[in-house]
Design a protein around this motif. Structure first.
Motif, short mmCIF file in Angstrom:
data_model
loop_
_atom_site.label_atom_id
_atom_site.label_comp_id
_atom_site.label_asym_id
_atom_site.label_seq_id
_atom_site.Cartn_x
_atom_site.Cartn_y
_atom_site.Cartn_z
N TYR A 109 0.81 -1.21 0.00
CA TYR A 109 0.00 0.00 0.00
C TYR A 109 0.85 1.27 0.00
N MET A 110 1.83 1.33 0.87
CA MET A 110 2.62 2.55 1.02
C MET A 110 3.35 2.93 -0.26
N MET A 111 3.90 1.97 -0.96
CA MET A 111 4.75 2.26 -2.11
C MET A 111 3.99 2.71 -3.35
N ARG A 112 2.69 2.51 -3.40
CA ARG A 112 1.93 2.89 -4.60
C ARG A 112 2.10 4.37 -4.93
N ARG A 113 1.95 5.20 -3.92
CA ARG A 113 2.05 6.65 -4.13
C ARG A 113 3.46 7.01 -4.64
N PHE A 114 4.49 6.52 -3.96
CA PHE A 114 5.86 6.80 -4.35
C PHE A 114 6.16 6.25 -5.76
N ASN A 115 5.72 5.04 -5.98
CA ASN A 115 5.98 4.37 -7.26
C ASN A 115 5.36 5.14 -8.42
N ASN A 116 4.18 5.69 -8.23
CA ASN A 116 3.52 6.42 -9.30
C ASN A 116 4.14 7.78 -9.56
N VAL A 117 4.79 8.37 -8.57
CA VAL A 117 5.54 9.61 -8.82
C VAL A 117 6.61 9.30 -9.86
N VAL A 118 7.34 8.23 -9.64
CA VAL A 118 8.42 7.85 -10.56
C VAL A 118 7.83 7.45 -11.92
N GLY A 119 6.74 6.69 -11.90
CA GLY A 119 6.10 6.26 -13.15
C GLY A 119 5.61 7.44 -13.99
N ASP A 120 4.97 8.41 -13.33
CA ASP A 120 4.47 9.58 -14.06
C ASP A 120 5.63 10.43 -14.60
N PHE A 121 6.67 10.57 -13.79
CA PHE A 121 7.85 11.31 -14.24
C PHE A 121 8.44 10.66 -15.49
N LYS A 122 8.54 9.35 -15.46
CA LYS A 122 9.10 8.62 -16.61
C LYS A 122 8.23 8.81 -17.85
N LYS A 123 6.91 8.78 -17.68
CA LYS A 123 6.01 9.02 -18.82
C LYS A 123 6.24 10.40 -19.43
N GLU A 124 6.39 11.38 -18.58
CA GLU A 124 6.58 12.76 -19.04
C GLU A 124 7.95 12.99 -19.66
N MET A 125 8.98 12.48 -19.01
CA MET A 125 10.35 12.77 -19.41
C MET A 125 10.95 11.69 -20.32
N GLY A 126 10.30 10.55 -20.42
CA GLY A 126 10.80 9.47 -21.26
C GLY A 126 11.81 8.56 -20.57
N THR A 127 12.27 8.97 -19.42
CA THR A 127 13.26 8.21 -18.65
C THR A 127 13.31 8.75 -17.23
N THR A 128 13.86 7.98 -16.34
CA THR A 128 14.17 8.48 -15.00
C THR A 128 15.68 8.59 -14.81
N GLN A 129 16.42 8.21 -15.83
CA GLN A 129 17.88 8.17 -15.73
C GLN A 129 18.52 9.51 -16.10
N CYS A 130 19.24 10.09 -15.18
CA CYS A 130 19.92 11.36 -15.41
C CYS A 130 20.84 11.26 -16.63
N GLN A 131 21.57 10.19 -16.74
CA GLN A 131 22.51 10.05 -17.86
C GLN A 131 21.80 10.13 -19.20
N ASP A 132 20.62 9.51 -19.31
CA ASP A 132 19.85 9.58 -20.55
C ASP A 132 19.43 11.02 -20.86
N ILE A 133 19.00 11.74 -19.83
CA ILE A 133 18.58 13.13 -20.01
C ILE A 133 19.78 13.98 -20.44
N ILE A 134 20.90 13.76 -19.79
CA ILE A 134 22.12 14.50 -20.12
C ILE A 134 22.56 14.19 -21.56
N ASP A 135 22.61 12.91 -21.90
CA ASP A 135 23.10 12.51 -23.22
C ASP A 135 22.24 13.06 -24.35
N ARG A 136 20.93 13.01 -24.19
CA ARG A 136 20.07 13.49 -25.28
C ARG A 136 20.09 15.01 -25.42
#
Length: 184
Positions: A109-136
């Protein structure tokens, strides 16, 4: 948690001020929530986010902006006393090595909220990896990278606000984004 429009505007204003003042991505996001008095921590708590920039200590892994957002949620929805008797890892600690049903594990139960923050960020940004953001964006020292990092920070703040405001009953029904638990 109810967040007024005034506090939402403040957290966004403080984010911009933090960026202009030279705070790193994780500090900028986390500190904006502190300054807007949304997460109820002292300013000194900003230090917790200092090493999470650049994909955690400059390693290029998880983006510091999303890490700062998850930290802000943790300040509100995390376990304030994870070792104390009132909070146990499992609903029935005697089953510690026998967890068959994920609903017996607090994380279900607890992790759903946290997990969806990361999931939504990934949908918006295409990745959660700093290196990918930097490289592109042409590498760390490229002028385009800074604009993209600012976009990441704004995305992280907006996403955190969404999940900070969400009622617990709604959060308990969220589908899981990508996760290591195999939970849906």
């Amino acid at each position: 948690m109810i967040i007024t429009d005034e506090k939402k505007a403040l957290v966004k204003q403080y984010l911009e001020e933090n960026i202009q003042a030279g705070l790193n991505c994780s500090e900028s996001v986390f500190n904006a929530f502190i300054r807007a008095d949304i997460i109820g921590l002292p300013m000194e708590a900003t230090a917790l986010a200092s090493g999470v920039n650049g994909g955690v200590a400059g390693t290029g892994h998880t983006c510091g902006a999303v890490a700062g957002a998850v930290m802000a949620l943790g300040a509100v929805y995390g376990r304030p006393d994870p070792i104390g008797n009132h909070v146990k890892m499992l609903k029935d600690p005697g089953k510690k090595n026998e967890v068959k049903d994920p609903k017996d594990d607090y994380r279900y139960y607890m992790m759903r909220r946290f997990n969806n923050v990361v999931g939504d960020f990934k949908k918006e940004m295409g990745t959660t990896q700093c290196q990918d953001i930097i490289d592109r964006n042409g590498g760390y020292w490229n002028e385009n990278r800074q604009a993209e990092c600012v976009h990441c920070m704004r995305c992280a703040v907006d996403t955190a606000l969404k999940y900070l405001e969400m009622e617990q009953e709604e959060a308990d029904r969220l589908p899981y984004a990508e996760n290591i638990f195999g939970w849906e």
